[in-house]
Design an enzyme around this catalytic site. Structure first.
Site: not given
Ligand code: HEM
Ligand SMILES: [Cu+2]
Lengths: 107, 668
Positions: B65, B75, B79, B83, B107, B128, B139, B146, B149, B153, B205, B208, B215, B288, B290, B292, B303, B319, B363, B366, B423-425
């Site tokens: 895995y 990969r 990408d 971008m 993207f 695992n 096991d 397993n 699964s 993937t 998934t 799993t 388990t 959402h 996902e 978490y 931890s 806690s 959070t 934690k 924010h999400f990155h």
């Molecule tokens: C390792 C470094 C990373 C870089 C430099 C990077 C960079 C980017 C960039 C440039 C975009 C496009 C932003 C835009 O639409 O303007 C993007 C989108 C996104 N990235 Fe990353 N990323 C990284 C890692 C990750 C990781 C680890 C995750 C998730 C675990 C992730 C999840 C996503 C998602 C869900 C989107 C949105 C795609 C969409 O618009 O449909 N990225 N990222």
């Molecule tokens: Cu959310």
């Protein structure tokens, strides 16, 4: 692993029951019966609920025996989450619908 | 007739006129051939098949895995680099080097791959490897499931990869909202690749999730009551609960969209009674939880690592447990924060906004627990602890921007802007990826018997950390300056310096990844030097450290009985040598070729459905049913390891035969 005979026949009963319930729902949805629209909706929901119970009983082997406390615990948690998601979805979609409608009337 | 055999497949679907894709594809195929040749040249194919691909050993499956995840990380990162380069260039009169249609696919593929085929397999691999060892089991509950699964993937990941060279990938973003993702606007195979790649991987998934829930619930060592369960296993239990509740929603959602697309139904179309807003709603009911699902396991790793390297028990264990449960439950009542702007009224938005802010409380609990664990501990600055410290600081910033986004009024401004991307990155890279990297360094010796090179691990950490800040902090500013996400080109010269900075940050992350590759190769070369003889390289606290490194196939020659939380630590403290019990024969699950075969069939099923090759899909489906039948009728699913083998192996692995735990390490 050997499958007990009783469990096999139980699975088979469940299979037949869920098949009947599915066909019932399908025939209602296809309009093979001559029912009012609300009645059809109520019946569909009812059939779905019975379907869930049948599957829990016959496929997941949930019954009231005392060694199943943990199964019941997880079941109730699932019910709680399912209700939250269903209720939330209905609330959100209904609310959004109302807002869109209001916009259309005034324009 | 031709469509009957070839579906909608056509040689025009190979993008031979696109040099970028063809070069990538050519490179990838060459690499694959070289690796395949090298394996063949060294006569290792049958070894790989016998000992790895068909293995039902949870440690082997876990390792595979992680290998899958690391390959997909390359990969997904490629990408990201594409971008970032495009956006650093494409201002004003410069068009950049990527056409819009291609950029959209990039993207979409990046988001899908990073979440589904990097984050998910990485933590599933770690769990695992670790969970059975932590709970004192030989096991998982369903070893064959397993393997299936895992191969499902792989099948999903391969479908997504294949879209690179045959047809195209979805251009509808990782969330594939209709109506864009409906047949009318996306007639090609792209969205179908997205659907079936996700669907097949998602089923894997889900299985799993069931497997590890059972388990942990059923296979804990005698005496391991709930409040003695190691905290990583606790977070995995909660994660599997989330998987079991959330993934069925994804399964149904994808099924409905595929019915729309292939059979012309109208669940999400914008006419004939379809409701495309319901798609958004259902997507985030899964989406959402996902996030978490990928973050909670990392919390568990932090931890474990913090307690071990602070040389103290985890502060606020109870806690922590309740915080995990609270986060899990709350994560089911916040999904609307992803579409505040969709059109619901103020009451709805206010409810979900407040619910979202409430999650910050458990959070925060934690975060304080980790800090208090470190407080007055004797912190050892190993690689795993560096990832942890980097996480704590960075994650707090991301958490605060999240609370900001939870204010519906603010979200109307920031929705779909670069602020959201930042924010999400900010949550996913330190929150999930750093944790997995920490776990990778921490548990590596348990699988391979030697530690990873620390110097290169630390270099990788610093490059990732600094790179992360440079790559993503400018995006917060860009969000405030009004830059939307998913832009292939823009006309505002003020944005460019920020985007160039982000590119520099991404290049630093690239250097970090290169350090990690170097770390692995160097460590393999220096494995004699880094060899781990004690089984307990870090002076650990939980059961996985009580067995040798590398862990033998049977994990525990004698199944342990647990008396305390951090049982192994308590045993070491008591200073008693473990009693020398007689060895007995052990029954283990036998290898089975059906796992990889079913994965291959699932791949063909997906391929058939993407290209409308109905005969292929039907044959593959029949094959899958047949495999299940064959397995059900198989009576020889286990094999016996004789006591003498167990004894010889155990003695060889515990190289210091007289004192199993290196005396100098038991000084605590
Ligand atoms: C390792 C470094 C990373 C870089 C430099 C990077 C960079 C980017 C960039 C440039 C975009 C496009 C932003 C835009 O639409 O303007 C993007 C989108 C996104 N990235 Fe990353 N990323 C990284 C890692 C990750 C990781 C680890 C995750 C998730 C675990 C992730 C999840 C996503 C998602 C869900 C989107 C949105 C795609 C969409 O618009 O449909 N990225 N990222
Ligand atoms: Cu959310």
């Amino acid at each position: 692993m050997k499958i007990h005979h009783s469990s096999l026949s139980k699975t088979f009963t469940g299979f037949v029951l869920s098949l009947i319930l599915t066909l019932g729902a399908f025939s209602i949805a296809r309009g093979w019966t001559d029912l009012a629209s609300t009645m059809r909706h109520v019946l569909l929901v009812l059939l779905a609920l019975i379907q869930i119970l049948v599957q829990l009983r016959y496929f997941l082997h949930l019954d009231g025996s005392p060694d199943q406390r943990w199964k019941r615990w997880t079941l109730w948690y699932t019910v709680l989450i399912a209700l939250l998601l269903l209720g939330g979805t209905l609330w959100i979609m209904h609310n959004a619908q109302m807002h869109m409608m209001a916009g259309m009337e005034s324009s | 007739m031709e469509t009957l055999i070839f579906g909608r497949l056509n040689y025009h679907d190979i993008p031979y006129d696109n040099p970028i894709i063809m070069a990538t594809l050519g490179g990838a195929i060459m690499l694959l051939l070289v690796v395949a040749f090298l394996v063949w040249y060294h006569g290792q194919w049958s070894y790989l098949w016998r000992e790895w691909f068909t293995s039902l050993d949870h440690k082997r499956i876990g390792t595979m895995y992680i290998v899958l995840s690391l390959i997909m990380l390359l990969r997904g990162f490629a990408d990201a680099l594409l971008m970032r380069t495009q956006q650093a260039l494409a201002e004003g009169g410069v068009a950049g080097y990527l056409p819009p249609e291609h950029y959209n696919q990039i993207f979409s593929a990046h988001g899908t791959i990073m979440i589904i085929f990097v984050a998910m397999p990485f933590f599933i691999g770690l769990m695992n490897i670790v969970v059975p060892l932590q709970i004192g089991a030989r096991d998982v509950a369903y070893p064959f499931l397993n393997s299936v699964s895992f191969w499902l993937t792989v099948a999903g990941a391969m479908l997504v990869m294949l879209s690179l060279g045959l047809g195209n990938f979805s251009h509808a973003g990782w969330s594939a909202y209709p109506p864009l993702s409906e047949k009318h606007y996306s007639p090609g195979p792209g969205v179908d690749y997205w659907i079936w790649g996700l669907q097949i991987g998602g089923v894997g998934t889900l299985m799993t999730g069931i497997n590890f829930f059972v388990t942990i619930w059923r296979l804990r060592a005698p005496g391991m009551t709930w409040m003695k369960l190691p905290i990583f296993s606790w977070t995995i239990l909660v994660t599997t609960l989330l998987i079991m509740l959330a993934f069925p929603v994804l399964t149904v959602l994808l099924a409905l969209l595929s019915l729309d697309r292939t059979l012309g139904l109208h669940f999400f179309t914008n006419h004939l009674g379809g409701n495309l807003m319901l798609f958004t709603n259902l997507f985030w009911i899964w989406g959402h939880p996902e996030v978490y699902i990928v973050i909670l396991p990392a919390f568990g790793i932090y931890s474990e690592v913090t307690a071990t390297f602070s040389r103290k028990p985890l502060f606020g264990y109870t806690s922590m447990v309740y915080a995990s449960l609270a986060i899990a439950t709350l994560s089911f009542v916040v999904w609307l924060h992803h579409f505040f702007t969709m059109g619901a009224g103020a009451n709805v938005n206010a409810f979900f906004g407040i619910a979202t802010m409430v999650i910050a409380v458990p959070t925060g609990v934690k975060v304080f627990n980790w800090i208090f664990t470190i407080y007055r501990g004797r912190l050892e600055f190993t690689t795993p602890i560096l990832w942890t410290l980097g996480f704590i600081v960075t994650f707090c910033i991301g958490g605060m921007t999240g609370v900001l986004l939870a204010v519906p009024g603010a979200d109307f401004q920031l929705h779909n802007s670069e602020f959201l991307i930042a924010h999400f990155h900010n949550m996913l890279i330190p929150g999930a990826l750093f944790g997995y990297f920490a776990g990778y360094a921490y548990w590596f010796p348990k699988i391979f018997g030697f530690r990873l090179n620390e110097t290169w691990g630390k270099r990788a950490f610093w490059l990732w950390l600094v790179g992360f800040y440079l790559a993503f902090m400018p995006l917060y500013a860009l969000g405030f300056m009004g830059m939307p996400r998913r832009l292939v080109h823009y006309d505002n010269p003020l944005w460019q310096p920020y985007l160039v900075t982000a590119l520099v940050g991404t290049l630093l992350i690239f250097a970090g990844i290169l350090c990690q590759i170097l770390q692995l190769t160097l460590s393999i070369q220096q494995r004699r030097l880094l060899q781990e003889n004690t089984g307990d390289p870090w002076n650990g606290r939980t059961l996985e450290w009580s067995i040798p490194c590398p862990a033998p196939a049977w994990n525990f020659a004698h199944l342990p009985t647990v008396h305390a939380r951090d049982d192994f630590h308590v045993t070491k403290q008591s200073g008693q040598a473990p009693p020398s019990l007689p060895y007995s024969a052990i029954l283990l699950p036998a290898a089975s070729g059906l796992g990889p075969i079913m994965g291959a069939l699932a791949f063909l099923l997906g391929f058939g459905l993407v290209w409308y090759l109905w005969w292929m899909a039907a044959v593959a489906l029949a094959g899958l049913v047949l495999c299940l039948l064959v397995r059900s009728l198989d009576d020889e699913t286990e094999f016996l390891i004789p006591a003498t083998t167990v004894e010889a192996t155990e003695r060889a692995l515990r190289r210091i035969a007289s004192s199993p735990y290196n005396a100098s390490q038991v000084s605590q």
